[in-house]
Design a protein around this motif. Structure first.
Motif: not given
Length: 273
Positions: A130-131, A154-159, A205-219, A226-230
């Motif tokens: 996810r680089g 690009s083989s290990t993320g975005e470029f 646990l809550m803080a870590r999983q919230t960031i992980v989950g939000a990142g995966e949703l964004l991915h 901004s739309t996801l935030r709204e």
């Protein structure tokens, strides 16, 4: 140039070098055309070489000049490492550096003023595919080779490419150092949860999983951040109350991140001198 025809030498098999190598081996890049130079000869790299069929050597002696020479050593090691690599750079060799703070001019002072050099800023999520890689290429790098470099990274993320070398300092501030900002957000959110009465383990646990989950949703989502935030924010609700603090014009998160990235960029400029 086709990936299976590309010859490549990687100098440095640490975390970043190892992450990139793993990505390359999952592509059409022929393992027999890859040589890894690492004096430490780490056991995991030996096992990978035996399994996949690339060459692992401790020094550049007897290594033939490749199409691409990737230098993935720490910036403070450059003065020691670069003199020993001059024999690997031929007229058609392109040098790719993933070392922070080392300008293109430094490589050309060792390898020749006409040497094609691509200066790359990676980040640590490349270790899990996810680089974020951004690069600037000197005039000596052909369009064909730029395409090959982009495909490799690009083989290990975005470029993405940037239009001038000075922007690498901005890339460093945003994506190079950016993962640390996210990790600190987890720490801060967990401490805030503790202050509200949550047990430390539960808050973490809550803080870590919230960031992980939000990142995966964004991915996965095609929607903008901004739309996801709204979508999470109900008018007059709890999230809106929190965002009123975070999005304040003075002292809000936006202002803090702007100051933080300027500080990181300025330090990157200092380190490259």
């Amino acid at each position: 140039m086709k990936m299976n025809e590309l010859s490549l030498v990687l100098v440095g098999a640490g975390k970043m070098g190892g992450a990139m190598l793993t990505g390359w081996l999952d592509m059409d890049l022929e393992a027999k055309n890859v040589t890894v130079i690492d004096p430490g000869q780490p056991e995991d790299m030996k096992a990978l070489a035996d399994k996949c069929g690339f060459s692992l050597v401790s020094s550049p002696e007897a290594v033939t000049q490749p199409d691409i020479l990737v230098i993935a050593v720490k910036p403070q090691m450059m003065a020691k490492v670069l003199p020993g690599l001059t024999g690997l750079v031929g007229p058609k060799t392109v040098v790719v550096s993933v070392a922070a703070g080392t300008p293109i001019a430094t490589f050309q002072s060792y390898f020749g003023a006409d040497t094609g050099v691509a200066r790359v800023m990676p980040n640590t999520p490349a270790q899990v595919g996810r680089g974020m890689f951004a690069a600037f290429a000197s005039e000596g790098v052909s369009a064909e080779m730029c395409e090959a470099i982009a495909e490799l990274l690009s083989s290990t993320g975005e470029f993405t490419w940037v239009g001038e070398e000075a922007l690498i300092d901005a890339v460093t501030a945003v994506s190079g150092s950016g993962p640390a900002y996210v990790f600190y957000m987890v720490e801060a959110l967990a401490k805030a949860g503790e202050a509200l009465g949550l047990a430390p383990d539960a808050a973490n646990l809550m803080a870590r999983q919230t960031i992980v989950g939000a990142g995966e949703l964004l991915h996965q989502s095609p929607l903008s951040a901004s739309t996801l935030r709204e979508n999470v924010t109900s008018p007059g609700g709890t999230t809106a109350a929190a965002l009123a603090v975070l999005m304040a014009e003075e002292g809000g998160l936006g202002e803090l991140l702007a100051k933080a990235t300027v500080a990181a960029r300025d330090r990157s400029i200092e380190l490259s001198k």
